[in-house]
Design an enzyme around this catalytic site. Structure first.
Site, PDB file in Angstrom:
ATOM      1  N   ASN A   1       0.870  -1.171   0.000  1.00 33.32           N
ATOM      2  CA  ASN A   1       0.000   0.000   0.000  1.00 33.32           C
ATOM      3  C   ASN A   1       0.906   1.220   0.000  1.00 33.32           C
ATOM      4  O   ASN A   1       1.470   1.569   1.032  1.00 33.32           O
ATOM      5  CB  ASN A   1      -0.897  -0.024   1.248  1.00 33.32           C
TER       6      ASN A   1
ATOM      7  N   LYS B   1       0.103   4.221  -0.355  1.00 31.28           N
ATOM      8  CA  LYS B   1      -0.554   5.431   0.172  1.00 31.28           C
ATOM      9  C   LYS B   1      -0.275   6.590  -0.800  1.00 31.28           C
ATOM     10  O   LYS B   1      -0.210   6.358  -1.993  1.00 31.28           O
ATOM     11  CB  LYS B   1      -0.098   5.707   1.606  1.00 31.28           C
TER      12      LYS B   1
ATOM     13  N   HIS C   1      -9.643   1.265   4.476  1.00 31.01           N
ATOM     14  CA  HIS C   1      -8.377   1.462   5.200  1.00 31.01           C
ATOM     15  C   HIS C   1      -8.632   2.414   6.373  1.00 31.01           C
ATOM     16  O   HIS C   1      -9.413   3.359   6.248  1.00 31.01           O
ATOM     17  CB  HIS C   1      -7.301   2.022   4.268  1.00 31.01           C
TER      18      HIS C   1
ATOM     19  N   GLU D   1      -7.042   4.787   7.470  1.00 33.93           N
ATOM     20  CA  GLU D   1      -6.800   6.204   7.169  1.00 33.93           C
ATOM     21  C   GLU D   1      -8.003   6.826   6.463  1.00 33.93           C
ATOM     22  O   GLU D   1      -8.303   8.001   6.654  1.00 33.93           O
ATOM     23  CB  GLU D   1      -5.511   6.349   6.341  1.00 33.93           C
TER      24      GLU D   1
ATOM     25  N   GLU E   1      -5.739  -5.084  10.162  1.00 35.35           N
ATOM     26  CA  GLU E   1      -4.724  -4.063  10.437  1.00 35.35           C
ATOM     27  C   GLU E   1      -5.051  -3.335  11.740  1.00 35.35           C
ATOM     28  O   GLU E   1      -5.836  -2.384  11.730  1.00 35.35           O
ATOM     29  CB  GLU E   1      -4.688  -3.040   9.303  1.00 35.35           C
TER      30      GLU E   1
ATOM     31  N   GLY F   1       2.058   2.113  10.639  1.00 32.78           N
ATOM     32  CA  GLY F   1       3.010   3.211  10.507  1.00 32.78           C
ATOM     33  C   GLY F   1       3.698   3.591  11.807  1.00 32.78           C
ATOM     34  O   GLY F   1       4.343   4.630  11.904  1.00 32.78           O
TER      35      GLY F   1
ATOM     36  N   SER G   1       2.946  -2.346  10.163  1.00 32.89           N
ATOM     37  CA  SER G   1       4.399  -2.440  10.374  1.00 32.89           C
ATOM     38  C   SER G   1       4.972  -3.820  10.069  1.00 32.89           C
ATOM     39  O   SER G   1       5.922  -4.256  10.712  1.00 32.89           O
ATOM     40  CB  SER G   1       4.773  -1.996  11.793  1.00 32.89           C
TER      41      SER G   1
ATOM     42  N   GLY H   1       2.651  -1.190   4.192  1.00 26.13           N
ATOM     43  CA  GLY H   1       2.780   0.231   3.864  1.00 26.13           C
ATOM     44  C   GLY H   1       4.239   0.603   3.675  1.00 26.13           C
ATOM     45  O   GLY H   1       4.824   0.399   2.612  1.00 26.13           O
TER      46      GLY H   1
HETATM   47  P1  PGA Z   1       2.542   0.121   7.539  1.00 26.33           P
HETATM   48  O1  PGA Z   1       1.130   0.381   6.831  1.00 26.33           O
HETATM   49  O2  PGA Z   1       3.066  -1.171   6.985  1.00 26.33           O
HETATM   50  O3  PGA Z   1       3.395   1.299   7.149  1.00 26.33           O
HETATM   51  O4  PGA Z   1       2.287   0.041   8.997  1.00 26.33           O
HETATM   52  C1  PGA Z   1       0.231  -0.659   6.630  1.00 26.33           C
HETATM   53  C2  PGA Z   1      -1.042  -0.111   6.023  1.00 26.33           C
HETATM   54  O5  PGA Z   1      -1.460   0.996   6.395  1.00 26.33           O
HETATM   55  O6  PGA Z   1      -1.654  -0.765   5.161  1.00 26.33           O
END
Ligand code: PGA
Length: 256
Positions: A13, A15, A99, A101, A171, A177, A217, A238
């Protein structure tokens, strides 16, 4: 993972990162570092404008392109939105929905996530449906109840045939993140719980066939352990998906 019954999917992803012109060199580096034979599907989900470039560059390396969001509407006066028809028309195979976000910054609720997943399925695009609890919810001990509700709501009105195209991504919001990963036991517990929810709705066979990913992460170091769990069928990645060598290492970890 359980390759006997379901696909392993390693999805990145991106983003709102990278540009279309950076895709070709990225894929070249990824190809150099990726194992020649793979046992997983690889997807990179980019902003919609970059999907055509990803399809073109990813073809030879067998990297599929995915979107990160879709409108619930088919067409019309929705300035700034992108429809499932438009995504399908350019050859998009996957698309993230729900997601955290999007839920957090754009106020998306579970019924909207459901409408978006259904819009994608109608056009033959596989939705990657994201669910996951906040830190407060985990500390309050309501993780499974909350995630079960999210899964049920997201799958409302989706039949068993359509379910075969759906991918669920667990998630935990507190792990996204933050560099803070769920332990493999925590991730396995919730992914197993998600499969149990799906089993209750659709029965044993469809539940056994659904790929459930872990996200939050996941990186080159912890991927192998997470992917070794029986109900974790891949990752939604991500930060580490922006680094071709790290992403290739995660793909290699899924070869176990
Ligand atoms: P991250 O993001 O691996 O940077 O934690 C995962 C995601 O938001 O899909």
């Amino acid at each position: 993972m359980n390759r006997k019954y379901r696909k392993t999917v390693i999805a990145g992803n991106w983003k709102m990162n990278m540009t279309a012109s950076e895709i070709k060199p990225f894929i070249e580096q990824l190809k150099e570092n990726m194992p020649k034979t793979r046992t997983c599907d690889v997807v990179l989900c980019t902003p919609a404008v970059m999907i055509p470039a990803m399809i073109k560059a990813g073809k030879e390396a067998k990297v599929a392109a995915g979107g990160q969001d879709v409108s619930k509407y088919e067409k019309g006066a929705y300035t700034g939105e992108v429809s499932a028809t438009q995504l399908a028309d350019i050859g998009t195979k996957y698309c993230i929905v729900g997601h955290s976000e999007r839920r957090q910054y754009h106020g998306e609720d579970d019924m909207l996530v459901n409408a978006k997943a259904r819009a994608l399925l109608e056009k033959g695009i596989a939705p990657i449906i994201c669910v996951g609890e906040s830190l407060e919810q985990r500390e309050a001990g309501v993780t499974m109840e909350y995630v079960a509700y999210q899964v049920k709501a997201a799958l409302n009105g989706i039949d068993a045939t359509q379910l075969r195209r759906c991918i669920i991504a667990y998630e935990p919001i507190w792990a996204i993140g933050t560099g803070k990963t769920a332990t493999s036991e925590q991730a396995q517990e919730v992914c197993e719980g998600i499969r149990a929810v799906i089993r209750k709705i659709y029965g044993a066979r469809p539940a056994r066939a659904v790929s459930i990913l872990y996200g939050g992460s996941m990186n080159a170091k912890n991927a192998a352990e997470l992917l070794a769990q029986p109900d974790i069928d891949g990752g939604l990645i991500g930060g580490a998906s922006l680094k071709p060598v790290d992403f290739a290492t995660i793909i290699a970890a899924s070869n176990q």
